[in-house]
Design a protein around this motif. Structure first.
Motif, PDB file in Angstrom:
ATOM      1  N   ALA A  36      10.521  11.798   6.643  1.00  0.00           N
ATOM      2  CA  ALA A  36      10.833  10.472   7.171  1.00  0.00           C
ATOM      3  C   ALA A  36      11.267  10.549   8.628  1.00  0.00           C
ATOM      4  CB  ALA A  36      11.924   9.811   6.330  1.00  0.00           C
ATOM      5  N   SER A  37      12.032  11.583   8.969  1.00  0.00           N
ATOM      6  CA  SER A  37      12.474  11.747  10.346  1.00  0.00           C
ATOM      7  C   SER A  37      11.309  12.080  11.269  1.00  0.00           C
ATOM      8  CB  SER A  37      13.521  12.854  10.430  1.00  0.00           C
ATOM      9  OG  SER A  37      14.643  12.541   9.643  1.00  0.00           O
ATOM     10  N   GLN A  38      10.414  12.942  10.805  1.00  0.00           N
ATOM     11  CA  GLN A  38       9.240  13.278  11.598  1.00  0.00           C
ATOM     12  C   GLN A  38       8.363  12.043  11.823  1.00  0.00           C
ATOM     13  OE1 GLN A  38       7.446  16.453   9.362  1.00  0.00           O
ATOM     14  NE2 GLN A  38       8.818  18.014  10.189  1.00  0.00           N
ATOM     15  N   GLU A  77      10.556  -0.084   9.079  1.00  0.00           N
ATOM     16  CA  GLU A  77      11.784   0.423   8.474  1.00  0.00           C
ATOM     17  C   GLU A  77      11.608   0.600   6.971  1.00  0.00           C
ATOM     18  OE1 GLU A  77      14.551   1.460   9.771  1.00  0.00           O
ATOM     19  OE2 GLU A  77      14.033   1.018  11.849  1.00  0.00           O
ATOM     20  N   ASP A  78      10.957  -0.355   6.323  1.00  0.00           N
ATOM     21  CA  ASP A  78      10.713  -0.236   4.884  1.00  0.00           C
ATOM     22  C   ASP A  78       9.846   0.987   4.576  1.00  0.00           C
ATOM     23  OD1 ASP A  78      12.187  -2.503   4.468  1.00  0.00           O
ATOM     24  OD2 ASP A  78      10.469  -3.847   4.255  1.00  0.00           O
ATOM     25  N   ILE A  79       8.843   1.221   5.422  1.00  0.00           N
ATOM     26  CA  ILE A  79       7.955   2.363   5.198  1.00  0.00           C
ATOM     27  C   ILE A  79       8.725   3.674   5.389  1.00  0.00           C
ATOM     28  CG2 ILE A  79       5.941   3.578   6.121  1.00  0.00           C
ATOM     29  CD1 ILE A  79       4.691   0.871   6.698  1.00  0.00           C
ATOM     30  N   TYR A  80       9.576   3.743   6.404  1.00  0.00           N
ATOM     31  CA  TYR A  80      10.396   4.951   6.589  1.00  0.00           C
ATOM     32  C   TYR A  80      11.253   5.224   5.353  1.00  0.00           C
ATOM     33  CZ  TYR A  80       9.290   4.418  11.582  1.00  0.00           C
ATOM     34  OH  TYR A  80       8.660   4.299  12.792  1.00  0.00           O
ATOM     35  N   LEU A  81      11.828   4.169   4.795  1.00  0.00           N
ATOM     36  CA  LEU A  81      12.675   4.332   3.614  1.00  0.00           C
ATOM     37  C   LEU A  81      11.882   4.792   2.404  1.00  0.00           C
ATOM     38  CD1 LEU A  81      15.026   1.234   3.945  1.00  0.00           C
ATOM     39  CD2 LEU A  81      15.662   3.633   4.151  1.00  0.00           C
ATOM     40  N   ILE A  82      10.671   4.265   2.260  1.00  0.00           N
ATOM     41  CA  ILE A  82       9.826   4.675   1.133  1.00  0.00           C
ATOM     42  C   ILE A  82       9.472   6.152   1.259  1.00  0.00           C
ATOM     43  CG2 ILE A  82       7.575   4.339   0.032  1.00  0.00           C
ATOM     44  CD1 ILE A  82       7.777   1.379   0.970  1.00  0.00           C
ATOM     45  N   VAL A  83       9.080   6.573   2.463  1.00  0.00           N
ATOM     46  CA  VAL A  83       8.755   7.985   2.695  1.00  0.00           C
ATOM     47  C   VAL A  83       9.980   8.855   2.442  1.00  0.00           C
ATOM     48  CG1 VAL A  83       8.061   9.655   4.454  1.00  0.00           C
ATOM     49  CG2 VAL A  83       6.910   7.446   4.310  1.00  0.00           C
ATOM     50  N   TYR A  84      11.132   8.388   2.878  1.00  0.00           N
ATOM     51  CA  TYR A  84      12.355   9.137   2.636  1.00  0.00           C
ATOM     52  C   TYR A  84      12.634   9.293   1.146  1.00  0.00           C
ATOM     53  CZ  TYR A  84      17.249  10.386   2.485  1.00  0.00           C
ATOM     54  OH  TYR A  84      18.426  11.016   2.211  1.00  0.00           O
ATOM     55  N   ALA A 130       1.259   6.637   5.071  1.00  0.00           N
ATOM     56  CA  ALA A 130       2.275   5.835   5.749  1.00  0.00           C
ATOM     57  C   ALA A 130       2.026   5.797   7.255  1.00  0.00           C
ATOM     58  CB  ALA A 130       3.663   6.392   5.454  1.00  0.00           C
ATOM     59  N   ARG A 131       1.697   6.934   7.839  1.00  0.00           N
ATOM     60  CA  ARG A 131       1.464   6.998   9.286  1.00  0.00           C
ATOM     61  C   ARG A 131       0.277   6.126   9.686  1.00  0.00           C
ATOM     62  NH1 ARG A 131      -1.359   9.748  13.374  1.00  0.00           N
ATOM     63  NH2 ARG A 131      -2.849  10.513  11.836  1.00  0.00           N
ATOM     64  N   GLN A 132      -0.814   6.244   8.970  1.00  0.00           N
ATOM     65  CA  GLN A 132      -1.998   5.459   9.327  1.00  0.00           C
ATOM     66  C   GLN A 132      -1.777   3.971   9.077  1.00  0.00           C
ATOM     67  OE1 GLN A 132      -5.928   6.687   8.424  1.00  0.00           O
ATOM     68  NE2 GLN A 132      -5.508   8.874   8.576  1.00  0.00           N
ATOM     69  N   THR A 133      -0.959   3.638   8.100  1.00  0.00           N
ATOM     70  CA  THR A 133      -0.641   2.227   7.867  1.00  0.00           C
ATOM     71  C   THR A 133       0.150   1.647   9.032  1.00  0.00           C
ATOM     72  OG1 THR A 133      -0.599   2.581   5.466  1.00  0.00           O
ATOM     73  CG2 THR A 133       0.478   0.600   6.292  1.00  0.00           C
ATOM     74  N   ILE A 134       1.125   2.422   9.535  1.00  0.00           N
ATOM     75  CA  ILE A 134       1.906   1.961  10.686  1.00  0.00           C
ATOM     76  C   ILE A 134       1.012   1.818  11.920  1.00  0.00           C
ATOM     77  CG2 ILE A 134       3.773   2.562  12.272  1.00  0.00           C
ATOM     78  CD1 ILE A 134       5.200   3.894   9.952  1.00  0.00           C
ATOM     79  N   ILE A 135       0.140   2.805  12.140  1.00  0.00           N
ATOM     80  CA  ILE A 135      -0.767   2.742  13.285  1.00  0.00           C
ATOM     81  C   ILE A 135      -1.672   1.517  13.179  1.00  0.00           C
ATOM     82  CG2 ILE A 135      -2.736   3.875  14.390  1.00  0.00           C
ATOM     83  CD1 ILE A 135      -1.451   6.545  13.737  1.00  0.00           C
ATOM     84  N   LEU A 170       0.831  -1.205   0.000  1.00  0.00           N
ATOM     85  CA  LEU A 170       0.000   0.000   0.000  1.00  0.00           C
ATOM     86  C   LEU A 170       0.865   1.254   0.000  1.00  0.00           C
ATOM     87  CD1 LEU A 170      -2.722   1.420   0.210  1.00  0.00           C
ATOM     88  CD2 LEU A 170      -2.595   1.155   2.697  1.00  0.00           C
ATOM     89  N   VAL A 171       1.856   1.310   0.863  1.00  0.00           N
ATOM     90  CA  VAL A 171       2.715   2.497   0.942  1.00  0.00           C
ATOM     91  C   VAL A 171       3.567   2.622  -0.325  1.00  0.00           C
ATOM     92  CG1 VAL A 171       4.545   3.618   2.257  1.00  0.00           C
ATOM     93  CG2 VAL A 171       2.748   2.366   3.455  1.00  0.00           C
ATOM     94  N   GLN A 172       4.069   1.509  -0.830  1.00  0.00           N
ATOM     95  CA  GLN A 172       4.850   1.552  -2.066  1.00  0.00           C
ATOM     96  C   GLN A 172       4.009   2.050  -3.236  1.00  0.00           C
ATOM     97  OE1 GLN A 172       6.676  -2.230  -2.839  1.00  0.00           O
ATOM     98  NE2 GLN A 172       8.023  -2.132  -1.054  1.00  0.00           N
ATOM     99  N   SER A 173       2.768   1.588  -3.326  1.00  0.00           N
ATOM    100  CA  SER A 173       1.908   1.976  -4.453  1.00  0.00           C
ATOM    101  C   SER A 173       1.548   3.456  -4.391  1.00  0.00           C
ATOM    102  CB  SER A 173       0.635   1.124  -4.458  1.00  0.00           C
ATOM    103  OG  SER A 173       0.944  -0.231  -4.672  1.00  0.00           O
ATOM    104  N   THR A 174       1.236   3.969  -3.201  1.00  0.00           N
ATOM    105  CA  THR A 174       0.932   5.400  -3.098  1.00  0.00           C
ATOM    106  C   THR A 174       2.161   6.244  -3.425  1.00  0.00           C
ATOM    107  OG1 THR A 174       1.426   5.286  -0.715  1.00  0.00           O
ATOM    108  CG2 THR A 174      -0.870   5.064  -1.373  1.00  0.00           C
TER     109      THR A 174
END
Length: 429
Positions: free
Chosen positions: A325-327, A310-317, A114-119, A90-94
């Protein structure tokens, strides 16, 4: 390593030996007492005809339970893997869908997905671990805002008033199970309302439906896990299996002593390993019954989820930048003060450990070379700057860097004005 036979035979971690050994010793003591009394002229043994008939029923109950529990165990692992896969997808596709647009609204939308997916994933894991930890879903994630937490509690209270007939403990578990469903609904609304984030283009219908498909797959896996968690193994079958097993095991010495020869040590050895086999199978079933606990053979689901985060942080970055990504990482408490102190001391961290204070430099896997630099020895401060600095320079090459790391550029060196943070991250510079 299944080829290391000695390691498998004598390994205690993850084994049922710790629990079954006491039962084996107890049965051997019973056998020794029967042998001693027999030698004193008191014969307590009996023929094995009835015991043989019971052994068939015991074997059926024990093996059937083991087979069913193993099937549930593997189903749970399959559903868990699906949760992790669909979260990444989902995060990769968006990100891929909007990678060429860096407007403020779209960056906020990508980060929010990304945030809501992690939550959602954290709350789902809280539901799975509820019987072990007892923590409510909305108290198990630090990335959720106070307003979102209050809204969840409000909706939970409304649902609780409808189902007052449930007992307290059942109600808490049901409420924890309902929380991920509400978050799935919120995630669907976020995808549907993407135009509220000032999109300059319409998302193609097929691509939008693809995003919904990932959420649907997540929901399907969640419902599958909910069925497994809230549907225990039938109690009458467990009760029958343990009753017959206990009676059969502790009457076994009375039969075997009657049939064995004069070598009493052989009697004890056979009783020991038969007890290990039958009681061990029941203990294996108990071990696999709840794979979301803290036992040796339970799933390392929290560690698996950490890899997804970690993968989601990297995608956002990659698509939004180091600042976002840091926030996002800070929202979930993944950056500690000791983490920053280690950076200031010149220690390297892996690229997955994103922070606006991460230094870029060096030629190893733990650091990324800057443009025009071949490689530097680990720990060198030459020609280094933070991700936040690189990100700021890429935003506006002519604007002076006002990041928290201001002043470090002069100390660590400068960077080519054509460099963007993606180049620094990939290492192809």
């Amino acid at each position: 390593n299944t080829k290391d036979h000695l390691s498998i035979l004598f390994r205690l971690h993850g084994s049922v030996w710790r629990h079954v050994f006491r039962v084996c010793v107890l049965n051997c003591i019973i056998t020794f007492v029967i042998i001693f009394l027999q030698e004193q002229g008191i014969d307590l043994t009996f023929k094995d005809s009835g015991h043989k008939l019971m052994s068939v029923l015991v074997s059926f109950l024990v093996v059937s339970r083991n087979t069913i529990v193993y099937g549930r165990y593997m189903d749970a692992r399959s559903y868990l893997g699906s949760l992790f896969r669909t979260s990444r997808e989902l995060v990769q596709s968006t990100a891929a869908l909007t990678q060429n647009d860096h407007s403020e609204g779209i960056v906020r939308w990508r980060t929010e997905v990304a945030r809501q997916t992690i939550i959602l994933l954290e709350v789902t894991l809280a539901f799975l671990s509820y019987r072990t930890k007892g923590a409510t879903a909305w108290d198990s994630t630090v990335g959720i805002t106070t307003q979102e937490k209050n809204n969840l509690k409000k909706q939970m209270n409304l649902r609780a008033s409808i189902t007052e007939q449930c007992t307290g403990e059942i109600m808490k578990e049901e409420m924890t199970a309902e929380t991920p469903i509400l978050l799935i609904y919120n995630l669907r609304k976020l995808i549907a309302n993407y135009k509220q984030y000032d999109f300059e283009f319409d998302v193609p219908c097929l691509k939008e439906m693809k995003l919904y498909t990932y959420i649907d797959a997540y929901a399907q896996s969640l419902y599958g896990l909910r069925i497994l968690v809230t549907t225990p193994f039938p109690f009458p079958l467990v009760q029958m299996a343990r009753t017959f097993l206990a009676f059969w095991l502790f009457t076994m010495p009375f039969v075997l002593v009657n049939d064995m020869g004069e070598i009493r040590s052989v009697d004890l050895l056979i009783v020991f390993f038969l007890t290990y086999g039958y009681a061990g199978l029941e203990l294996v079933s108990m071990e696999m019954d709840d794979p979301f606990g803290t036992d040796d053979n339970d799933f390392a689901h929290e560690e698996m989820a950490a890899a997804v985060f970690e993968d989601i942080y990297l995608i956002v970055y990659d698509v939004c930048g180091g600042m976002e990504a840091s926030q996002l990482r800070r929202m979930f408490g993944d950056v500690t003060e000791s983490y920053k102190v280690a950076e200031r001391a010149g220690h390297h961290r892996k690229a997955t450990e994103i922070d606006d204070s991460v230094l870029v430099g060096g030629g190893s896997m733990d650091s990324i070379p800057l443009p025009g630099e071949s490689s530097h020895s680990p720990g060198s401060k030459k020609s280094r700057m933070s991700f936040f600095q690189v990100y700021s320079r890429s935003k506006d090459d002519d604007e002076e860097d006002e990041s928290p790391g201001e002043g470090k550029e002069e100390e660590y060196g400068s960077i080519d004005e054509d460099t963007i943070y993606e180049d620094a991250f990939s290492g192809d510079v």
